[in-house]
Scaffold this active site. Structure first.
Site, PDB file in Angstrom:
ATOM      1  N   THR A 118      -2.244  -6.428   4.803  1.00  0.00           N
ATOM      2  CA  THR A 118      -3.670  -6.145   4.628  1.00  0.00           C
ATOM      3  C   THR A 118      -4.144  -6.658   3.270  1.00  0.00           C
ATOM      4  O   THR A 118      -5.193  -7.307   3.171  1.00  0.00           O
ATOM      5  CB  THR A 118      -3.928  -4.626   4.765  1.00  0.00           C
ATOM      6  OG1 THR A 118      -3.406  -4.182   6.022  1.00  0.00           O
ATOM      7  CG2 THR A 118      -5.395  -4.315   4.704  1.00  0.00           C
ATOM      8  N   GLU A 172       5.346   6.120   9.847  1.00  0.00           N
ATOM      9  CA  GLU A 172       5.325   7.030   8.687  1.00  0.00           C
ATOM     10  C   GLU A 172       5.906   8.394   9.072  1.00  0.00           C
ATOM     11  O   GLU A 172       6.512   9.075   8.260  1.00  0.00           O
ATOM     12  CB  GLU A 172       3.889   7.232   8.185  1.00  0.00           C
ATOM     13  CG  GLU A 172       3.249   5.979   7.626  1.00  0.00           C
ATOM     14  CD  GLU A 172       3.426   5.832   6.122  1.00  0.00           C
ATOM     15  OE1 GLU A 172       3.511   6.855   5.445  1.00  0.00           O
ATOM     16  OE2 GLU A 172       3.464   4.685   5.652  1.00  0.00           O
ATOM     17  N   TYR A 228      -4.224   1.147   3.604  1.00  0.00           N
ATOM     18  CA  TYR A 228      -5.234   0.137   3.286  1.00  0.00           C
ATOM     19  C   TYR A 228      -5.876  -0.418   4.567  1.00  0.00           C
ATOM     20  O   TYR A 228      -6.940  -1.004   4.522  1.00  0.00           O
ATOM     21  CB  TYR A 228      -4.575  -1.043   2.553  1.00  0.00           C
ATOM     22  CG  TYR A 228      -4.368  -0.851   1.054  1.00  0.00           C
ATOM     23  CD1 TYR A 228      -4.270   0.405   0.478  1.00  0.00           C
ATOM     24  CD2 TYR A 228      -4.271  -1.959   0.219  1.00  0.00           C
ATOM     25  CE1 TYR A 228      -4.070   0.555  -0.891  1.00  0.00           C
ATOM     26  CE2 TYR A 228      -4.073  -1.830  -1.151  1.00  0.00           C
ATOM     27  CZ  TYR A 228      -3.975  -0.564  -1.700  1.00  0.00           C
ATOM     28  OH  TYR A 228      -3.785  -0.435  -3.047  1.00  0.00           O
ATOM     29  N   GLY A 229      -5.169  -0.228   5.670  1.00  0.00           N
ATOM     30  CA  GLY A 229      -5.505  -0.937   6.911  1.00  0.00           C
ATOM     31  C   GLY A 229      -6.866  -0.661   7.509  1.00  0.00           C
ATOM     32  O   GLY A 229      -7.321  -1.391   8.378  1.00  0.00           O
ATOM     33  N   THR A 269       3.457  -4.362   7.617  1.00  0.00           N
ATOM     34  CA  THR A 269       4.775  -4.013   7.067  1.00  0.00           C
ATOM     35  C   THR A 269       5.564  -3.043   7.944  1.00  0.00           C
ATOM     36  O   THR A 269       6.779  -3.108   8.000  1.00  0.00           O
ATOM     37  CB  THR A 269       4.590  -3.346   5.697  1.00  0.00           C
ATOM     38  OG1 THR A 269       3.554  -2.360   5.809  1.00  0.00           O
ATOM     39  CG2 THR A 269       4.245  -4.346   4.630  1.00  0.00           C
ATOM     40  N   HIS A 270       4.846  -2.135   8.603  1.00  0.00           N
ATOM     41  CA  HIS A 270       5.548  -1.064   9.322  1.00  0.00           C
ATOM     42  C   HIS A 270       6.088  -1.483  10.689  1.00  0.00           C
ATOM     43  O   HIS A 270       6.958  -0.824  11.231  1.00  0.00           O
ATOM     44  CB  HIS A 270       4.593   0.106   9.547  1.00  0.00           C
ATOM     45  CG  HIS A 270       4.279   0.859   8.302  1.00  0.00           C
ATOM     46  ND1 HIS A 270       3.702   0.270   7.212  1.00  0.00           N
ATOM     47  CD2 HIS A 270       4.473   2.155   7.980  1.00  0.00           C
ATOM     48  CE1 HIS A 270       3.543   1.185   6.271  1.00  0.00           C
ATOM     49  NE2 HIS A 270       3.996   2.335   6.703  1.00  0.00           N
ATOM     50  N   SER A 308       0.836  -1.200   0.000  1.00  0.00           N
ATOM     51  CA  SER A 308       0.000   0.000   0.000  1.00  0.00           C
ATOM     52  C   SER A 308       0.878   1.260   0.000  1.00  0.00           C
ATOM     53  O   SER A 308       0.405   2.328  -0.356  1.00  0.00           O
ATOM     54  CB  SER A 308      -0.898  -0.006   1.239  1.00  0.00           C
ATOM     55  OG  SER A 308      -0.109  -0.134   2.406  1.00  0.00           O
TER      56      SER A 308
HETATM   57  N1  DGL Z   1       1.030  -2.181   4.346  1.00  0.00           N
HETATM   58  C1  DGL Z   1       0.009  -2.274   5.353  1.00  0.00           C
HETATM   59  C2  DGL Z   1       0.053  -3.681   5.984  1.00  0.00           C
HETATM   60  O1  DGL Z   1       1.049  -4.374   5.949  1.00  0.00           O
HETATM   61  C3  DGL Z   1       0.179  -1.224   6.427  1.00  0.00           C
HETATM   62  C4  DGL Z   1      -0.126   0.170   5.955  1.00  0.00           C
HETATM   63  C5  DGL Z   1      -1.565   0.354   5.513  1.00  0.00           C
HETATM   64  O2  DGL Z   1      -2.476   0.317   6.359  1.00  0.00           O
HETATM   65  O3  DGL Z   1      -1.754   0.541   4.316  1.00  0.00           O
HETATM   66  O4  DGL Z   1      -0.925  -4.116   6.533  1.00  0.00           O
END
Ligand code: DGL
Length: 271
Positions: free
Chosen positions: A71, A154, A38-39, A187-188, A7
């Site tokens: 996500t 972020e 996206y979460g 991911t974060h 995302s």
């Molecule tokens: N990349 C999303 C995940 O790994 C985290 C960031 C988002 O919410 O888009 O779930």
């Protein structure tokens, strides 16, 4: 070429480990920064956006795509694999991050008590619970949505004292389940590994999502050598974002520790 989709920036942590483990492939990284996060989105929105990214990356010539986003893996992967690829992209594959982490956790957990931290959508999807049960019915999994952690990373606030308090609040109850293994299902969260480890204590194993996914991918590529296309004499790395490329480049520098020049693309009308 292997496509890596997230995302936004967070998937670069997965890309970093994949690139280290498997340097002889061409990679294209696509971050849908313009439509992140996206979460907190619905399954329908996440599926549609992920499908657009998948189409884009296959049209660029990828033979395989990794959804580095937990996500997207939770909310879109199954439908893409089962309903979309066979008709639209036969012979190509899309892999996610949930199965590799569930396999690793089930192999490493001794007391069968696992904690998953993730976004609201990932937790609500129940994807980790399902996948872990498929690995081993005896596993007991407790999940917790941690929606404040993505904005913290972020905005580079990992070392802020408030972050410690937020983590304490998220983790306090989870310790009662006495997990021996924790999956960082976003991911974060890898950026907060040290702080999360401190909260759980050193006896708890915090899985490194990037290296787990990279090693499982290595194994997958060995088993599917017929689909594999190695880079030619010169390996290529391409970075695409739907957001502002200057913002992407400076965030990518933080994640990868080198200068990145990305290109902005538009996925909105992409079919
Ligand atoms: N990349 C999303 C995940 O790994 C985290 C960031 C988002 O919410 O888009 O779930």
């Amino acid at each position: 070429m292997i496509g890596i989709f997230d995302s936004g920036f967070g998937g670069l942590t997965i890309f970093k480990e994949i690139e280290k483990t498997l340097p002889d492939y061409n990679y294209v990284y696509l971050g849908d920064n313009d439509r992140a996060p996206y979460g907190n989105s619905s399954q329908a929105v996440i599926f549609n956006q992920t499908k657009q990214a998948v189409d884009y990356l296959f049209n660029q010539g990828c033979f395989l795509i990794i959804l580095a986003c937990h996500t997207a893996s939770a909310e879109a992967l199954r439908k893409i694999q089962q309903e979309y690829l066979p008709s639209k992209w036969p012979g190509k594959n899309v892999l996610g991050v949930i199965r590799p982490l569930a396999e690793e956790a089930s192999q490493l957990s001794n007391n069968k008590s696992i904690v998953v931290l993730g976004t609201n959508s990932t937790v609500e999807s129940g994807a980790y619970i399902r996948e872990l049960k498929e690995q081993d019915k005896a596993l007991e999994t407790v999940q917790r949505a941690c929606p404040l952690l993505v904005p913290i990373v972020e905005n580079s606030k990992e070392a802020n004292p408030a972050t410690k308090e937020i983590l304490k609040e998220y983790i306090r109850e989870l310790k009662g389940y006495q997990p021996d293994t924790v999956i960082l299902g976003c991911t974060h969260y890898g950026w907060l590994t040290e702080q999360i480890q401190q909260e759980f204590g050193n006896q708890v194993l915090i899985l490194n999502s990037g290296s787990v996914v990279a090693n499982k991918l290595k194994n997958y590529l060995q088993r599917h050598s017929n689909m594999v296309k190695l880079a030619g004499s010169e390996v290529k790395r391409t970075f695409l974002t739907t957001g502002d490329s200057h913002i992407f480049d400076s965030a990518a520098e933080k994640f990868l520790g080198r200068i990145i020049t990305s290109k902005k693309i538009n996925l909105n009308e992409y079919e």
